[in-house]
Scaffold this motif. Structure first.
Motif, short mmCIF file in Angstrom:
data_model
loop_
_atom_site.label_atom_id
_atom_site.label_comp_id
_atom_site.label_asym_id
_atom_site.label_seq_id
_atom_site.Cartn_x
_atom_site.Cartn_y
_atom_site.Cartn_z
N GLU A 127 6.09 1.18 -7.84
CA GLU A 127 6.87 2.12 -7.04
C GLU A 127 8.23 2.35 -7.69
O GLU A 127 8.96 1.39 -7.92
N VAL A 128 8.58 3.62 -7.95
CA VAL A 128 9.89 3.90 -8.54
C VAL A 128 10.99 4.07 -7.50
O VAL A 128 12.16 3.94 -7.81
N SER A 129 10.61 4.43 -6.28
CA SER A 129 11.63 4.77 -5.29
C SER A 129 12.15 3.52 -4.56
O SER A 129 11.39 2.84 -3.87
N GLU A 186 -2.95 9.99 -3.78
CA GLU A 186 -1.87 10.98 -3.83
C GLU A 186 -0.73 10.49 -4.73
O GLU A 186 0.44 10.59 -4.38
N PHE A 187 -1.09 9.94 -5.86
CA PHE A 187 -0.10 9.48 -6.84
C PHE A 187 -0.05 10.46 -8.02
O PHE A 187 1.01 10.97 -8.37
N PHE A 188 -1.22 10.76 -8.60
CA PHE A 188 -1.23 11.59 -9.81
C PHE A 188 -0.70 13.00 -9.56
O PHE A 188 -0.13 13.61 -10.44
N ASP A 189 -0.86 13.50 -8.34
CA ASP A 189 -0.39 14.86 -8.05
C ASP A 189 1.14 14.95 -8.05
O ASP A 189 1.70 16.04 -8.09
N ALA A 190 1.81 13.80 -7.99
CA ALA A 190 3.29 13.80 -7.97
C ALA A 190 3.87 13.67 -9.37
O ALA A 190 5.08 13.70 -9.54
N LEU A 191 3.01 13.49 -10.39
CA LEU A 191 3.52 13.31 -11.75
C LEU A 191 3.77 14.68 -12.39
O LEU A 191 3.09 15.66 -12.10
N PRO A 192 4.77 14.75 -13.31
CA PRO A 192 5.20 16.03 -13.87
C PRO A 192 4.13 16.74 -14.70
O PRO A 192 3.47 16.12 -15.52
N PRO A 247 0.48 15.19 -18.87
CA PRO A 247 0.31 14.16 -19.90
C PRO A 247 0.58 12.75 -19.37
O PRO A 247 -0.08 11.79 -19.79
N GLU A 248 1.50 12.63 -18.42
CA GLU A 248 1.82 11.30 -17.88
C GLU A 248 0.59 10.71 -17.15
O GLU A 248 0.33 9.52 -17.25
N ALA A 249 -0.15 11.57 -16.46
CA ALA A 249 -1.39 11.11 -15.81
C ALA A 249 -2.36 10.63 -16.88
O ALA A 249 -3.03 9.60 -16.71
#
Ligand code: SAH
Length: 411
Positions: A127-129, A186-192, A247-249
């Motif tokens: 978790e980053v937040s 619902e993690f990968f959908d939040a990556l840039p 790409p981050e995914a």
């Protein structure tokens, strides 16, 4: 203006920061914009607001019904059994939000303690937040956590209400190696994501720039020539006119696949997405409503559909993959109907029963989340095919099917 409507001065800080940056050094990729807007350490959306839940900006399946997490908990136990009941495993969740999903899974682990007996379980949250990790700590440990523990790569640790050790990290690479079950809901959908547009002159990347006519207003522009990202990420055989790539995914799936290949385990990915067919899916949410992605950055959740075909490709054959399969099919295969019946029978009052039926409809109805959300899994290759199947297929006992995925699509 738009920024004013967003609320306090803190809400405009991100726009001012971005406007300064764009004026000084020119347009940025959508990926860079999204990264700033979501996870900038000071002003990012996840860093500051958190967003998940009924009072937040978007609602997710684990927040709708406890049944969702319970069935996922059963999936892990079922895979643990199918893989010969190893005597220890790590449960690793990427982007745990409010911690609800892990809470529901740990409750199932406790209820099935006799099955899991003597198995040494630990929980590892990526978790980053800081804001969300605090909420998770309260949810899972009652708030009794130790920040910056010495001799650990974790930034925080604690013990769950059910007695299981929990560790927090900023990056999957900090999680110690070992037999692990991974979860990304619902993690990968939040990556840039990067966005590309086909033009007469070839592929161009969509960039975010400041509008020269309107102060502090952002707009999309196209790169004047090919960018490094457009050269690396567009396949020559691509037929779409607009393509989004994360790409981050890809990097994270590569890491998951390598870790599973080396140390064993499985990964379950659940998200909305497509199999390499959709085009423009980049959008924003605020207060449960669609929100212009370029207005008041940092105050809204930004998201894009997950391209499962890309994830499958990035597993690079190190693991087998299953899915994507629609959420309603996965949950049905996991026995959601039976679970609902039991809960209905056990609940005395009408309000609870209505709530149960309503949340079932939210998760399962194709008009709600049933069709657009998908499940996708990474599994050790030997979990789906006997290593020497080709030689003597008849002498092998059949492998137990993978729960949830009734069609076994081995890619
Ligand atoms: N899985 C939860 C929350 C989804 S929101 C649920 O379904 O309810 C996305 C989550 O990913 C949040 O916890 C957010 O803080 C986290 N996140 C976003 N970008 C991240 C990153 N780069 N690394 C780690 N976590 C991230």
């Amino acid at each position: 203006g738009e920024a004013e409507a967003a609320g306090g001065d803190g809400d405009r800080a991100m726009l001012r920061h971005l406007a300064r940056k764009l004026r000084a050094s020119g347009p940025v990729t959508v990926a860079e914009y999204m990264r700033e807007a979501l996870t900038n350490p000071g002003q990012g959306y996840y860093t500051r607001r958190g967003g998940v839940g009924e009072s937040g900006d978007f609602i997710t399946s684990p927040e709708i019904s406890q049944v969702f997490g319970e069935l996922i908990g059963i999936w892990y136990i079922s895979e643990w059994m199918a893989m010969g009941k190893p005597n220890t495993f790590q449960l690793v969740e990427l982007g745990p939000g409010r911690g609800t999903l892990t809470e529901d899974i740990l409750r199932v682990f406790k209820q099935l303690a006799s099955v899991l007996s003597k198995c040494d379980i630990s929980v590892h949250l990526v978790e980053v937040s800081p804001k969300l990790s605090e909420i998770q700590a309260v949810m899972l440990t009652g708030g009794k956590v130790q920040p910056n523990p010495e001799d650990e790569s974790a930034y925080m640790k604690g013990i769950s209400k059910t007695g299981i050790p929990i560790f927090w990290y900023r990056d999957i690479q900090d999680v110690p190696p070992g037999y692990s079950f991974y979860l990304a809901h619902e993690f990968f959908d939040a990556l840039p994501i990067h966005k590309f547009q086909r033009t007469e002159k070839g592929w161009r990347e969509v960039l975010v720039d400041i509008d020269p006519e309107v102060p502090d207003q952002l707009r999309f522009v196209l790169s004047p020539s090919r960018t490094p990202a457009s050269q690396n990420f567009i396949q020559p055989e691509e037929t779409r006119d607009h393509v989004e790539v994360c790409p981050e995914a890809g990097v994270i799936v590569q890491r998951l696949a390598s870790r599973i290949e080396k140390d064993g385990g499985a990964a379950l990915v659940a998200d909305y997405g497509h199999d390499g067919t959709k085009t423009d899916t980049f959008r924003g949410f605020r207060n449960h409503k669609l929100h212009d992605v370029l207005s008041a950055p940092g105050t809204a959740d930004l998201t894009a559909d997950v391209d499962f075909s890309y994830l499958r490709k990035m597993a690079q054959g190190k693991t087998a993959t299953l899915g994507p399969i629609k959420q309603r099919e996965f949950l049905k295969n996991m026995g959601i109907d039976l679970r609902l019946q039991v809960l209905l029978q056990n609940s005395g009052d009408t309000a609870t029963r209505e709530q149960l039926l309503h949340s079932y409809d939210m998760l399962m109805n194709p008009e709600n989340m049933g069709d657009c959300f998908h499940f996708f899994a990474l599994l050790p290759r030997h979990r789906l095919v006997h290593p020497d199947k080709k030689d003597k297929p008849e002498s092998k006992s059949p492998l137990p099917p993978v729960a949830g995925f009734n069609e076994l699509l081995l890619k």
